[in-house]
Each structure stands twice: as structure tokens, then as C-alpha cells.
Design an enzyme around this catalytic site. Sequence first.
Site, PDB file in Angstrom:
ATOM      1  N   GLU A 105       0.817  -1.214   0.000  1.00  0.00           N
ATOM      2  CA  GLU A 105       0.000   0.000   0.000  1.00  0.00           C
ATOM      3  C   GLU A 105       0.850   1.264   0.000  1.00  0.00           C
ATOM      4  OE1 GLU A 105      -2.521  -3.352   1.145  1.00  0.00           O
ATOM      5  OE2 GLU A 105      -0.574  -2.651   1.884  1.00  0.00           O
ATOM      6  N   HIS A 175     -11.190  -6.334   8.402  1.00  0.00           N
ATOM      7  CA  HIS A 175     -11.939  -6.061   7.178  1.00  0.00           C
ATOM      8  C   HIS A 175     -13.260  -5.347   7.481  1.00  0.00           C
ATOM      9  CE1 HIS A 175      -9.213  -9.357   6.075  1.00  0.00           C
ATOM     10  NE2 HIS A 175      -9.250  -8.851   4.853  1.00  0.00           N
TER      11      HIS A 175
END
Length: 371
Positions: A105, A175
Site C-alpha cells: 500500500e 476487514h
Amino acid sequence: MALRLTRRLLTVQGRRPPAVVRSPGLPRRSSTFTYVPDTAPAQLGTAKRMNLCQALTSAMDISLEKDPTAVVFGEDVAFGGVFRCTVGLKDKYGKDRVFNTPLCEQGIVGFAIGMAMAGATPIAEIQFADYIFPAFDQIVNEAAKYRYRAGNLFDSGGLTIRAPCGAVGHGALYHSQSPEAYFAHTPGLKVVIPRGPFQAKGLLLSCIRDENPCIFFEPKILYRSAVEEVPTGDYTIPLSEAEVVVEGSDATLVGWGTQLHVLRDVVNMAQEKLQVSCELIDLRTILPWDVDLVAKSVTKTGRLLIAHEAPLTGGFAAEIASTIQTECFLNLEAPIQRVCGYDTPFPHILEPFYMPDKWRCFEAVKKLVNY
């Protein structure tokens, strides 16, 4: 990260990853709500039935078609992404404009910042908002500050970062997070969260064309469950402008993303059970947020409730509450109420108890009117 890599490695090796086990008796969706679709203005032309995911694809399609410098990239986006929001874009625009990146990322965002500084229009995807934190330094110390640092000689204003966020019923601690408040503390960024397909397409196109770096959080539980008639053409929705979704006179309810639909149910419950008229506001843009509209509503109603999935302490509801307390102190009839996630890691089995569901919000409305 380790879980993602393990599951992907097993798949590549032809072995079936272990299934996620859910406890019996608990609902898959932790927060129930009634989705009420928006109606697009007729002047926007031909509309097509789309879910939120398809509306985002349409926005990126338009951007890639109209802007030759636009590129879309991230983990797995070339084959459509894990949520299938980029399906067909690589086939239409080629592998040089829609492509996969490594699972890094920080590298994704750093690369996007460089492209934006060179004059391109990068649309970077972070596969889950929970994994945006490795890129935190690049976002808050580079993207957000570059224009100021360079005295406006250079900037990364063409940058848009997309990231699925929020609870989905089984995402657990890695998540399910809603990290908007972390970035709302950073001048130089814009932070946007849509409530449905029509809003998502217009707001995403506005982010892509904005002259500031934008983070676009997408409530992933709405990817398939939110379906509306969405204009097929090009349109934008202004950033930093909240919207009064339901007008009312006795209390103001403020939310964004999925929570907006929870609060819409609360509006109906308050009217039916308490004969209380609630005004519902979708903030839409978290940073910079629409202080004037919220203050105008609270001046009228005298009461305010803010709800979001993120934890209570330091959540963006605190900023709204503080600002409105200053702006509307003489108009308040009751202490401002915040209904949020608890100050714990996001749970798996206990997710239904963690969420700021309609019953918790309804109890807060009762406190407001009975104060």
C-alpha cells in the site's frame, strides 16, 4: 496482511483456503436497515439500473475515456478487483492504464503521488480501508502537504484513493474498520463517503477532477445491496455540501455511508412511536464538512444526534458535536448525542452488539426529546 497472503498462496497452489466459520444463530449482517434508493434528476438524462459497484465502474470508465492521463491501479484491479469494481476496464483501455500492483500500500500511494505531481490523474485502489495504514505517511506527510511545501509550484491534486470500508457482517477486526477520522485530522485532504450508487458516481467523478488529493471510502456492504437508477452519462455532485435527506422539526440526525440508512429507519421509528419529527442529514464529505447546513438544521430543531460505525473516542462525531456546541449553544434543548462503535477492536462474533444499530440510535432520540 498475513491472512490475505496465506489465502492467496493456497489458491495459487490449487488448494482450497479454509472457510470462514460463523457461529450459528447470529445474523450475517450485523446492522439491519431498509435501503431507500435515490431518484436521479431527470435532466441528467438516460439512466440504467446499477448497484454501487457498477456505478463506480461507470465513473472510472468516464474518467479513463475523457482524460488520457487517467490511470487505475491497485491490487488485482486488472481482472476486476476483489469486489469487481473495475471489471472490463483493462480490456477497454489496455494494460498500461489499468494494471495490478504488488501488495504494498505504501508503494501504491507513493507511486500515485508521483504520477499526480507529473500531471497525470491516478485513481489508486486500496483493497480494504483497513490496509490503508501502511500508506499513512505517504498520504498525510506527502500527498496532503506537497502543495504547501512547494509554495504551490507543485502539487498532487490529481490523486484519488479509493478504499472499501465499514462493516459487512463477517469482516472482523481487519476487514470492517471505518478510518475516516484519522484522515479528517489532515489539512490538504478531502475525505468523501457516499450512501448509494447515484451519489457514489457523482461524488467519485468530483473527487477525480478536484484539485486536491481525495480519499474516497466506499461502504462495501452496499456494493451489491444498494441498487438505483443511475444516469449513464457524465455528472458530478459537489464536494463539501451535505444534503438534507428527510426534513424534520424536532431533532437533527447526522450520518454518512451505511449509517445514513440506519438513521433513516430511526426517523421513521421516531415518527411512528414517539410522534417526533427528525431531520436527516447525509454529510457526504467528511473533510471539509458542511458546518453551515448542520448548524442551520440544529438551530431549527434544537437537538442533534450523530452516528457512525467508527469508535466513539476521537471519532468524527466528536468534531461535529464540538463545532455545533460552539455555533448553536443558545439553540440547544438537550446535550448532543453520539451513537458510535465501542472503543474496542472491531469484533467478529460480537459484531451485532458493537454496531450503532437503529435501536441504539432510537434510544438516543428518546434521550434528546425527554431531556
